[in-house]
Design an enzyme around this catalytic site. Structure first.
Site, short mmCIF file in Angstrom:
data_model
loop_
_atom_site.label_atom_id
_atom_site.label_comp_id
_atom_site.label_asym_id
_atom_site.label_seq_id
_atom_site.Cartn_x
_atom_site.Cartn_y
_atom_site.Cartn_z
N SER A 40 -4.80 5.40 -4.55
CA SER A 40 -4.57 6.79 -4.92
C SER A 40 -4.18 6.97 -6.37
O SER A 40 -3.24 6.35 -6.86
CB SER A 40 -3.47 7.38 -4.03
OG SER A 40 -3.17 8.68 -4.49
N ASP B 292 -0.03 5.05 0.94
CA ASP B 292 -0.26 6.03 2.00
C ASP B 292 -0.20 5.37 3.36
O ASP B 292 -1.00 4.50 3.66
CB ASP B 292 -1.64 6.69 1.82
CG ASP B 292 -1.73 7.46 0.51
OD1 ASP B 292 -0.79 8.20 0.20
OD2 ASP B 292 -2.73 7.31 -0.19
N ASN C 87 -2.87 9.53 -7.32
CA ASN C 87 -1.63 10.31 -7.28
C ASN C 87 -0.40 9.44 -6.98
O ASN C 87 0.71 9.96 -6.84
CB ASN C 87 -1.74 11.39 -6.19
CG ASN C 87 -2.79 12.44 -6.55
OD1 ASN C 87 -2.62 13.19 -7.50
ND2 ASN C 87 -3.89 12.47 -5.82
N ILE D 236 -9.66 4.35 1.33
CA ILE D 236 -10.96 4.52 0.66
C ILE D 236 -10.79 5.57 -0.46
O ILE D 236 -10.12 6.58 -0.26
CB ILE D 236 -12.02 5.00 1.69
CG1 ILE D 236 -12.06 4.08 2.93
CG2 ILE D 236 -13.39 5.18 1.07
CD1 ILE D 236 -12.60 2.71 2.71
N ASP E 146 0.89 -1.15 0.00
CA ASP E 146 0.00 0.00 0.00
C ASP E 146 0.94 1.22 0.00
O ASP E 146 2.13 1.09 0.31
CB ASP E 146 -0.83 -0.06 1.30
CG ASP E 146 -1.63 1.20 1.54
OD1 ASP E 146 -2.28 1.66 0.60
OD2 ASP E 146 -1.59 1.71 2.68
N ASP F 237 -1.75 -0.30 6.09
CA ASP F 237 -1.90 0.41 7.37
C ASP F 237 -3.37 0.63 7.71
O ASP F 237 -3.67 1.27 8.71
CB ASP F 237 -1.20 1.79 7.32
CG ASP F 237 -1.93 2.75 6.41
OD1 ASP F 237 -2.43 2.31 5.35
OD2 ASP F 237 -2.03 3.94 6.77
P1 B16 Z 1 -6.37 10.05 -4.22
P2 B16 Z 1 -3.75 3.98 -0.18
C1 B16 Z 1 -5.61 5.90 -0.43
O1 B16 Z 1 -4.31 5.42 -0.64
C2 B16 Z 1 -5.66 6.77 0.80
O2 B16 Z 1 -5.42 6.00 1.98
C3 B16 Z 1 -7.00 7.41 0.93
O3 B16 Z 1 -7.04 8.27 2.05
C4 B16 Z 1 -7.29 8.22 -0.36
O4 B16 Z 1 -8.59 8.79 -0.31
C5 B16 Z 1 -7.19 7.29 -1.57
O5 B16 Z 1 -5.90 6.70 -1.59
C6 B16 Z 1 -7.40 8.03 -2.87
O6 B16 Z 1 -6.35 8.92 -3.09
O7 B16 Z 1 -7.35 11.08 -3.81
O8 B16 Z 1 -4.94 10.55 -4.24
O9 B16 Z 1 -6.73 9.37 -5.53
O10 B16 Z 1 -3.78 3.98 1.31
O11 B16 Z 1 -4.65 2.96 -0.83
O12 B16 Z 1 -2.35 4.00 -0.76
MG MG Z 2 -2.78 3.27 3.34
#
Ligand code: B16
Ligand code: MG
Length: 226
Positions: free
Chosen positions: A116, A9, A118, A45, A7, A170
């Site tokens: 994400s 974030d 991003n 999410i 993962d 996490d």
């Molecule tokens: P974005 P992960 C998730 O990343 C984040 O934990 C979550 O808080 C966020 O809303 C989601 O990515 C979408 O991210 O807005 O940048 O597309 O924990 O799956 O790496």
């Molecule tokens: Mg995460």
């Protein structure tokens, strides 16, 4: 153990904090209180689902048109992107650089299963994007975490059976997704939200190839004996 799927974030870097700051910035402007406990439930999410959850929690779901929700999502992402533009390799969480080196040394495949959009930009800024053999595109998926689709897709892209993958998360939604995918689940963080994980470490600096491999071996022996 033929592959390790990460993962992003909260595991590779602390962008969970940046998501928190960006959501708080947007949501407090429209008069909705936002704190870390709400943020905790949004980890892993998608952006759209996160906004929906925030609005539902505060009873404000019906107050916003789809166009207004799109504007909020756009603003949240703009703020988030300003925050991540400052990331450097120094922002890798402790022990992650070492773990990536150890996995490469052991010829273990490395994948990314982040919700994400991003994520590629973050990996570039951390200067580790070339360490990944596969990065799942979350926009190509039908279901977000806790559905196993993102981890199963990572396994397909890596060419490894799910049973031969370990994955590190996490968030509770992420651990649930890994377990439904039939993989060895490693949780980083507090035990209450990680109770379904096969191995729990408090911090990323506790992760190493040796720790993962030892626990993996006992996990496999238990599965075979069942
Ligand atoms: P974005 P992960 C998730 O990343 C984040 O934990 C979550 O808080 C966020 O809303 C989601 O990515 C979408 O991210 O807005 O940048 O597309 O924990 O799956 O790496
Ligand atoms: Mg995460």
């Amino acid at each position: 153990m033929k592959a390790v799927i990460f993962d992003l974030d909260g595991v590779i870097t602390d962008t969970a904090e940046y998501h928190f700051l960006a959501w708080r910035h947007i949501v407090e402007q429209i008069g909705i209180p936002f704190d870390r406990s709400v943020n905790e439930s949004l980890k892993g999410i998608s952006r759209e689902k996160s906004l929906e959850n925030i609005l539902i929690r505060s009873g404000a779901e019906a107050k916003y048109t789809n166009a207004e929700k799109q504007d909020l999502l756009h603003e949240k992402n703009k703020y988030y992107q300003t925050l991540i533009s400052k990331l450097t390799p120094e922002d890798l969480l402790p022990g992650i650089g070492r773990l990536l080196c150890e996995l490469k040394g052991e010829k273990i495949k490395i994948g990314l299963a982040s919700s994400s959009r991003n994520a590629p930009e973050v990996l570039k800024r951390l200067e580790i994007i070339n360490d990944f053999h596969a990065i799942v595109d979350p926009t190509a998926l039908a279901n977000g975490k806790p559905d196993p689709e993102i981890f199963l897709t990572a396994a397909v892209l890596l060419g490894v059976s799910p049973a031969d993958c370990a994955a590190i998360e996490d968030a509770e939604a992420g651990i649930a997704a890994i377990k439904s995918a039939g993989m060895f689940a490693v949780g980083v963080g507090h035990e209450q939200s990680m109770h379904d994980a096969d191995l729990i470490v408090r911090q990323t600096c506790d992760l190493s190839f040796d720790v993962l491999n030892e626990e993996w071996k006992s996990y496999r022996i238990n599965i075979v004996q069942k």
